[in-house]
Design a protein around this motif. Sequence first.
Motif, PDB file in Angstrom:
ATOM      1  N   SER A  62       0.817  -1.225   0.000  1.00 44.64           N
ATOM      2  CA  SER A  62       0.000   0.000   0.000  1.00 44.64           C
ATOM      3  C   SER A  62       0.844   1.266   0.000  1.00 44.64           C
ATOM      4  O   SER A  62       0.526   2.246   0.680  1.00 44.64           O
ATOM      5  CB  SER A  62      -0.968   0.007   1.193  1.00 44.64           C
ATOM      6  N   ALA A  63       1.914   1.245  -0.774  1.00 46.10           N
ATOM      7  CA  ALA A  63       2.772   2.427  -0.899  1.00 46.10           C
ATOM      8  C   ALA A  63       2.055   3.508  -1.686  1.00 46.10           C
ATOM      9  O   ALA A  63       1.353   3.217  -2.656  1.00 46.10           O
ATOM     10  CB  ALA A  63       4.086   2.066  -1.586  1.00 46.10           C
ATOM     11  N   GLN A  64       2.239   4.739  -1.277  1.00 48.48           N
ATOM     12  CA  GLN A  64       1.671   5.864  -2.000  1.00 48.48           C
ATOM     13  C   GLN A  64       2.608   6.356  -3.100  1.00 48.48           C
ATOM     14  O   GLN A  64       2.168   6.967  -4.070  1.00 48.48           O
ATOM     15  CB  GLN A  64       1.375   7.031  -1.041  1.00 48.48           C
ATOM     16  N   ILE A  65       3.911   6.077  -2.936  1.00 51.33           N
ATOM     17  CA  ILE A  65       4.915   6.630  -3.849  1.00 51.33           C
ATOM     18  C   ILE A  65       5.958   5.583  -4.191  1.00 51.33           C
ATOM     19  O   ILE A  65       6.383   4.816  -3.317  1.00 51.33           O
ATOM     20  CB  ILE A  65       5.617   7.863  -3.217  1.00 51.33           C
ATOM     21  N   ILE A  66       6.371   5.575  -5.462  1.00 55.04           N
ATOM     22  CA  ILE A  66       7.574   4.855  -5.876  1.00 55.04           C
ATOM     23  C   ILE A  66       8.630   5.929  -6.097  1.00 55.04           C
ATOM     24  O   ILE A  66       8.455   6.829  -6.926  1.00 55.04           O
ATOM     25  CB  ILE A  66       7.359   4.054  -7.174  1.00 55.04           C
TER      26      ILE A  66
END
Length: 192
Positions: free
Chosen positions: A106-110
């Motif tokens: 559930s990462a918001q950013i790569i």
Amino acid sequence: MSFVANPFVVILDANVLYPFRTRDVLFSFAQAGLFRARFTDEILDEWTRNLIKNKPKLEDSVRQQEAAIRDVFGECLVTGYAPLIPGLTLPDEDDRHVLAAAIKCSAQIIVTENHKDFPAETLEEYGVEKLGADDFLANTYDLFPKGGARVLKQVRQRYDNPPFTRSEFLMDLIKSGMPKLAALARADIEYL
């Protein structure tokens, strides 16, 4: 020590771990709790393999750094994402594991410098955004300037051969590809 109650989750791609200073600042911000770093065995293996390929004389040092990352940041390792990979489409199929890991945790950013292989319209489907390391670190610093300044001071003070003055450290951040972070930190130079 954590500065943030519920920091956001980000996947660190191998290419942002490659430059030493960038890696140091990213992991220092994460260790301070300004964001929650995530990566995979594949990402660490890619980083290690490419660094050794380009700097074979540093293999022992690179292996020690990898072991230290795994030891200190072992809880950041994402697993169980492989079943997601076949259902993903990216310009470079070899990058699907990064997006799969982002979805899994559930990462918001790569955080990546490889922008062309992570199209915004594809990432939006999964609620994920891509940012380069400098943009990401500058945004994080802008959100948490006191915490960011404390971390940068700690990073600067770790370098003692040669030691950096505050201004020299800011110039080094610029030379190391983090001019936006350096510009924001310049306003807080007395705390660095």
